[in-house]
Every structure is written in C-alpha cells, then in structure tokens.
Design a protein around this motif. Sequence first.
Motif, short mmCIF file in Angstrom:
data_model
loop_
_atom_site.label_atom_id
_atom_site.label_comp_id
_atom_site.label_asym_id
_atom_site.label_seq_id
_atom_site.Cartn_x
_atom_site.Cartn_y
_atom_site.Cartn_z
N VAL A 236 0.62 -0.56 -0.19
CA VAL A 236 0.16 0.16 0.28
C VAL A 236 0.81 1.04 -0.01
CG1 VAL A 236 -1.68 1.54 0.92
CG2 VAL A 236 -1.82 -1.48 1.20
N TYR A 237 0.58 1.88 -0.77
CA TYR A 237 1.43 3.43 -0.96
C TYR A 237 0.98 4.52 -0.32
CZ TYR A 237 3.80 7.76 -2.68
OH TYR A 237 3.79 9.73 -2.33
N ALA A 238 1.20 4.85 1.04
CA ALA A 238 0.71 6.33 2.26
C ALA A 238 1.94 7.73 2.11
CB ALA A 238 0.28 4.93 2.98
N HIS A 239 2.17 7.47 0.90
CA HIS A 239 3.11 9.25 0.50
C HIS A 239 4.23 8.98 1.66
CE1 HIS A 239 1.63 13.57 0.47
NE2 HIS A 239 2.61 13.28 -0.91
N TYR A 240 4.15 9.52 2.31
CA TYR A 240 4.85 10.44 3.50
C TYR A 240 4.60 9.32 4.82
CZ TYR A 240 6.79 13.77 0.92
OH TYR A 240 7.30 14.94 -0.21
N GLY A 241 3.48 9.03 4.96
CA GLY A 241 2.84 8.51 6.20
C GLY A 241 2.69 8.83 7.57
N GLN A 242 2.93 10.66 7.17
CA GLN A 242 2.40 10.79 7.96
C GLN A 242 1.32 10.96 8.34
OE1 GLN A 242 3.71 15.41 7.93
NE2 GLN A 242 3.23 14.26 4.97
N VAL A 261 3.62 -1.52 3.67
CA VAL A 261 3.56 0.10 3.03
C VAL A 261 4.96 0.63 2.64
CG1 VAL A 261 2.39 2.79 4.25
CG2 VAL A 261 2.21 0.19 5.63
N LEU A 262 4.31 1.01 1.55
CA LEU A 262 5.47 1.91 1.02
C LEU A 262 5.24 2.97 1.31
CD1 LEU A 262 7.69 1.59 -1.45
CD2 LEU A 262 5.99 1.90 -2.96
N LEU A 263 6.35 4.17 1.46
CA LEU A 263 6.69 5.38 1.63
C LEU A 263 7.22 6.08 1.44
CD1 LEU A 263 6.28 4.97 6.00
CD2 LEU A 263 3.90 5.07 3.90
N ARG A 264 7.14 7.67 0.75
CA ARG A 264 8.65 8.47 0.59
C ARG A 264 9.32 8.49 1.75
NH1 ARG A 264 5.77 13.25 -2.98
NH2 ARG A 264 4.83 11.84 -4.33
N ALA A 265 10.60 9.14 1.49
CA ALA A 265 11.70 9.72 2.84
C ALA A 265 10.82 10.94 2.86
CB ALA A 265 12.93 9.23 2.72
N GLY A 266 11.08 11.95 3.72
CA GLY A 266 10.97 13.47 4.08
C GLY A 266 9.78 13.48 4.33
N LYS A 267 9.50 15.04 5.07
CA LYS A 267 8.78 15.52 5.95
C LYS A 267 8.70 14.67 7.87
CE LYS A 267 6.23 17.00 2.57
NZ LYS A 267 6.27 18.53 2.23
N ILE A 268 8.71 13.81 7.93
CA ILE A 268 9.27 13.79 9.16
C ILE A 268 9.95 12.12 9.61
CG2 ILE A 268 6.40 14.48 10.01
CD1 ILE A 268 5.88 10.76 9.68
N PHE A 270 12.41 8.36 9.95
CA PHE A 270 12.34 6.98 9.19
C PHE A 270 11.37 6.38 10.80
CE2 PHE A 270 15.90 6.90 7.00
CZ PHE A 270 15.35 7.57 5.75
N ALA A 271 11.57 6.97 11.87
CA ALA A 271 11.38 6.40 13.15
C ALA A 271 9.15 6.51 13.32
CB ALA A 271 12.24 6.67 14.39
N GLU A 272 9.77 8.24 12.87
CA GLU A 272 7.52 7.87 12.96
C GLU A 272 7.46 7.66 12.20
OE1 GLU A 272 7.33 12.80 14.82
OE2 GLU A 272 9.28 12.32 13.23
N LYS A 273 7.49 7.63 10.98
CA LYS A 273 7.25 7.31 9.50
C LYS A 273 6.87 5.17 10.16
CE LYS A 273 9.78 8.98 6.22
NZ LYS A 273 8.14 10.01 5.44
N VAL A 274 7.51 4.62 10.60
CA VAL A 274 7.32 3.33 10.89
C VAL A 274 6.73 2.83 11.91
CG1 VAL A 274 8.79 1.43 11.61
CG2 VAL A 274 9.96 2.77 9.71
N ALA A 275 6.80 4.03 12.94
CA ALA A 275 5.49 3.60 14.06
C ALA A 275 4.14 4.37 13.63
CB ALA A 275 5.47 4.71 15.30
N ASN A 276 4.37 4.81 12.82
CA ASN A 276 2.61 5.54 12.88
C ASN A 276 2.23 3.98 11.67
OD1 ASN A 276 2.57 7.72 13.30
ND2 ASN A 276 3.19 8.84 11.54
N ALA A 277 2.89 3.06 11.19
CA ALA A 277 2.04 2.08 9.97
C ALA A 277 2.43 1.10 11.18
CB ALA A 277 3.44 2.01 9.13
N PRO A 289 13.51 7.39 -1.13
CA PRO A 289 13.72 8.97 -1.90
C PRO A 289 13.59 8.86 -3.22
CG PRO A 289 15.84 7.35 -2.53
CD PRO A 289 14.77 6.52 -1.67
N ASP A 290 12.58 9.79 -2.46
CA ASP A 290 11.16 10.49 -3.98
C ASP A 290 12.62 11.52 -4.91
OD1 ASP A 290 8.09 9.72 -5.64
OD2 ASP A 290 9.45 11.75 -6.05
#
Length: 784
Positions: A236-242, A261-268, A270-277, A289-290
């Motif tokens: 599933v693609y979820a943008h930046y994972g916010q 989950v497929l996510l772009r790097a940036g905005k927040i 890595f740890a926050e992206k993975v925790a949200n997922a 890295p897009d």
Amino acid sequence: MAATMDHARSTISKIFCGEPRSYMRFNLAQNIEGDSSQVEMKLSNDDEEAPNSEGAPRHQDTYSRRPSRPAKNVIFYVIGVLLIFVIGYLIGYLTNRRQDLKTVDCSSDSDSDSDPENQPVTPRATAIEAEPTLDWSDIRNILRGKLSAEALRGRLREFSLSSHEAGSKEDELLANTVFSAFKTYNMNPWTDEHFVKLQSLSSGSPNKVRFGAEEIGRPAGYLAYSASGTKEGRVVYAHYGQPEDFKYVADMKIDLAGSVVLLRAGKISFAEKVANAAKLKAVAVLIYPDPVNYSNIQNEALYGHVHLGSGDPFTPGFPSFNHTQFPPAQSSGLPGILAQTITVEMAAKIFQKMGGANAPSFWDEGRLPVVYKLGSENDTVSVEVNNVLAEKMIHNVFGVIKGFVDADRYVVIGAQRDSWGPGYAKSTVGTTMLVELARAISDMVEHDGFKPRRSIVFASWSAGEYGSVGATEWLEGYLASLNMKAFTYINLDGAVTGSQTFKAAASPLLYRLIQTTLREVISPKASEKTLFEEVSGSNWELSVMEPMRMDDSAYPFTAFSGIPSVSFRFTKSAGEYEFLGTAQDNEERLSSATEGRTAQFAASAAQFAGQMALRLVHDHLLRLDVERYGIKVRSYVAQINRRIDQLRQSNVVSAGKLEALTVNWLASAVGSFRRASSAIISDMQNSDLNDVETCRIINDRLMGVEHNFLSPYVSAKDVPFRHVVFGSGSHTLAALVEHLNALKMDAPESDTDLFRNQFALATWTIQGCANTLAGNVWALDNEI
C-alpha cells in the motif's frame, strides 16, 4: 585593629605613668602654637651597642628627653594621641570593610570543576581578580578574530574521513584526535565509555525485497533497530506516512493490517513513519527517496534508524556503562515490525507492478516515470531483513573551560563525531566547529584576559547516527548531576547544509538570545549585513524558528533531561540537504550546496554558537526568556479551551461528565506561571549585580524552568520524553488536544475519565514549574 588600640594605650601610659617598660625609636612632632618639642626614644640593638670606658659593651638602653615641659604641652600630647587613635580606628574599619565587600562581589563567586558530572565542588570560593576585565563588545570582536575561514578549512581536512562508523577504528582515531586537541588547549579532557547495542547489515545474509516471485533488489542501505525476519503482505502506498496520509488510506477503505507500506523519505523521521504504520498493524515498511525531494540521488542507499526515541534502546532510562546489571528490557520506541530503505529504481519497479486507485491529486506528485497507485489486494510484496545486533564500545570525549565565578554551572556545546560514509555535513563540519571553538575560547582565556563566570563543556559524541546514543547515554548516566548545573545545550550537528537561509529550533527560553545573536553575527554572504538583516524578513521568528524534531540531536536534552537546547543550520531555502544519511555526503556535495564557501559558512556558524555560549557564561544573570515560554503554554490552553467548548456543543459526552470538565484549573496554573515570570523579570531588573547570593538565587530559579516541565508522574524508563510541552506521550499538552479531538469524534480510544486524569497531572506539572520559578515558599501563588 587590636594592634592600633594597644599602641594608643601604650603611648598614653608613657605620657602619664613615667618611663615605659620597653622603648622604640620614634619621632612625634608637634607644631601646635609653634612648639617644636620632641620626644626621642632609643631601643638599643647589637649593631648600635657602644663600648663603655673599660671597653666592655654597654647593655643598658638609653634614651633622652627634655627634662621639663609645660602642662599645656601634655594636653597637646594627649590630643595628638587621640588623633592617632581616631585615625588608626578609621584605617582599621575601612580595611575590614573592604575585605567584607570582597566576599559579596557577585562577579567573584568562583568554583572549580574539571569533571562537571563527576566532581562537584563548593560554589562559594571567591576572588576579587575573577571580575571580568572585558566588556561584551571586546569579547565578541576577539572571538570573531579567532574564528577564520582559513583556520576551519585546515581543520576540515584533518577530520575528513571516508567512513567513521560508531565503534570503528576510524571513530576511535577521531576521538583520540579530539582528545589531543583538548589536551593541547589545557582543557583537562576526559572520556566516557559506553557499551551499546548497535545494528548493522549481515555480512552473509543480505536484506531482500520481492514483488510476488520476482526479486526487486538487495538494498545496500538499512534502518537500524528494525525487527528481523521475513514478512509478506499487500503493498500500500501511503505518501510520507504522516497521520493524515494514513487517514486518507483508511477512508479509501484500505485495510492496512498485515500490509507492507511503501513510503517516501522526508517530512518526518524514519522512526515516526514506521511507528505510524505499526499502530495500524502493518507488518513492514519500505522507504525510498523520491526525486521530488532527492533530485540528485539516483540509486544511492539510505541509512538511518527506526527507534522512536534516543539512546541505546536495550537500556531504556539508564546508562550502558560496563558491568551495569542490565535488566531484560527494551525501549517502548522499538517498532516491532520490519523496516527497510530501498533505492529509487526499486521503488519504480514496485509502482509499475501495482494496481488499485491512483494516489490523490492533493498528494504532491512525485517524479518517478510511473503512475503512483495506492495498490490492490493482489499486489503482494515480501520483505526480508537480516540485520545483526552487536555490542560495541563507544567513546564520548569532553573538555572543559572552567568559569571563574560559578564553575559548577555550565553550558554544553556538542557535536556528533560518527557517520555512515563520509558524513561531511552530518559530522565533519560540526566536529571541526567544536574543536575550533574550544581553541578560540581557550586562547581568549589564556591570552586575552577573558574570564567567563560559568564553565563551558565541549562534548564529542559517538553513535549519533543511531539516535543520539552517545549523548543520551551520558544524559542517563549523569541525570541527577546535570540537574541545576547544565543550563543550556548548543548542538553543532548539521550546522552547514546550504547557503540560502538560516533556520533554528530551540526551547522558548533561548528565543531572545537567538534573536540577539542574529543581530550581532555578520552574514557570510554579505559582510555589511548581520544574519538578522539577511534572513529575518518582516517577522524574524516566523522566518527563522521551526519546531524541534524528535530526530534532532538536541531533542533529548530538552525532552529527556530538561536542559534548554538549540540546533541551527545554514540551509537551502526550500527542502533539505538531500545527501544526509548517504555515502554522497562528502566534501564535494557540500561545497556545491554552499557555492564553494563551506569554510566561510562554518566560520559564521561557529560565531553564532560561540557568541551564544559566551553570552551565557559572561553575564551576571542568565539570558533565559521565561516570558516566551508563557506564550507557548498559553497557546495550548487556548486550543484545549476551544475544543472543550466544541465538545460541549457536540453532545457526544454525557452532561454529567462534561459538568466537571473545565479548563479553569489549567488556566489558573498558567496564570501562576505568568505572574512568577513577571516577578522574576522584576527581580532581575532591580537586583544588585554585586550581590553574590541574589545573582545565584535568580539564576537557579531560571535554570529550574525547563527541568520542571518534565512530568513527575511518568517514568523516565517507560516514557523517556517526559516534557509536557515538547515530549511524547499521553502526559503532554499536545496529547490532551488530540484526546479532546478523539472525544469529539467518539473514537474507541477516547475516555473522559482518563482525559480528566491526564488533564489534572499536566495542570499540576505546570503549577509546580510556576512554584519553582516563584522561588521561596512564601512567594508562592496558592490561588489554584
């Protein structure tokens, strides 16, 4: 004084009682009424003994005086003696008074501490010579003259290595170089050893990504502290994972449980992206890295970590010293799911194979030559992670420039020393600035007459790439010692990543100091302008200040230890320096980002850090802005009050429970903080800077503010970021706002009684901070 009085009594006895028992030579001349009478007394000594008529030495003391005197001369003698007595008394009184004044001079309060966290010393030693001999303009100009681009350019070459991963021989080599430099500058250097658990790639079992039966690739990069194993699920693609990105996916009726989950790097981070997922029960996360964010990175590997915290995650809340009895514990910030970085090329292959609906138009378009899809149920991706966890010894290196007044109070300046790959912007520039600042300020003390009132501790950290491990282990090891001693942390990591603008993240206590320093540091782009004129625009705070992120090296100092901290950087006007965490973070890439002027920007960054530190150790009273903190807290109160009003109108919560739900308590606590802030500002304006105790008490009240925003109701082991304003967890003011939003939506996790409990604890944390700021118990505001 006693000697003067004895002398006077002896003289009177000579006048009125006949011959004295002992004699000494002196002349007492009187010119009253023209009388030239004199008294001469002689005490014989060996050198002056004359032989008698038989040639034998004469042993009797001789003296001569006029045989007779008028009675009025006796009166004159008495008056003369009385004059001598009065003059002697005044001289003795003034001498003793001067000594008393020396002991209460605020600028002379001296303390000595070569190892601030290990060897506390008595804070009351005083010496009049400790009074600084330079005013602020002298200090600023001397520092500016000692931090040249040429000096930094040479040091950059010295610290530039192709790789210096934490715990490696190269990391140790750099540690020894920093230690030797501190020793050369007579900074009494010492080291701090920690045995920490770090993750690295397996040499025999590479990490892999497959789409169906096809292998997509074997990434060279990795994310430390990912779980290990193999997981498979729909992609599933979820943008930046916010959170808002995942909310959109959920609104599209896509179940993320068991997904990759497929996510772009940036905005927040890595740890926050993975925790949200992980909260949504995904089993793995792939991050790429897009080109929209990383236009110059092609198939470069990304490195990072996914620990939602800092320090060694297997010793949460306590230090990883050797022989420590480690309990079987791990940080709650470890995600428990797989996480892996992939290249742009690998991401493009996955997108090409994905089905499902197109990504929404309001998600900014990427630049891959593919259509961005959300994914379908048949798109199955397998992720295999074989990272190896190993214990490694790391070294933190310290040096100190001791204060002449309050040596047991200190500002800490720190920089990360390790990196994956060259780490030129990430660590080399910061380490260079650290050592050059140490050299310049040491030289000011030794040769230019600079006498800082407080101490400066210079710290070179290891294992910063894994989540400020070295710095956090030090904080955990000396948490009690640092309380009310370390009053500011200045972070040098990533201080130069571009040339277009200037950004800073800091505790509100430091905002005014940042503004002042911006007005005094010359811009590296235009010598006739200050940084403030160059970057501030119409609203300096809006232009310069930004929130401090959890992956910022300064964050644990504020959120874990309650030490006001600041990070800053020269950077691009839009986006970030894209080579951090890659092997392309080298001298060439950074030189391109700074238009060939890396050393000049590093010199200006060192000026900025140095002037902040020197201002904090030079002034009688610390420049910590408590009023600005009050504004920050009041903004949260306004948000909470607004949401409670909305909740009352929504009729979601029963009237009985809403009746007791009021913001009055919190508003009263914030009012107490505001009044205490006004009181201490008034005390500072009216204080006598020569009063040692007054200066010390006011500074201690200021230093307690940040620390007292740490919630006393949560455990540092279970909830390390205890700060109610900047921390992470249910105890924070931000969490109260989120909980009110959940109550309004009648979300399953919402609970009115739980909210009231959290609300009360946050209220009393703020009230406790206000009480400490107010000072003495009889100055406390008990209106709440």
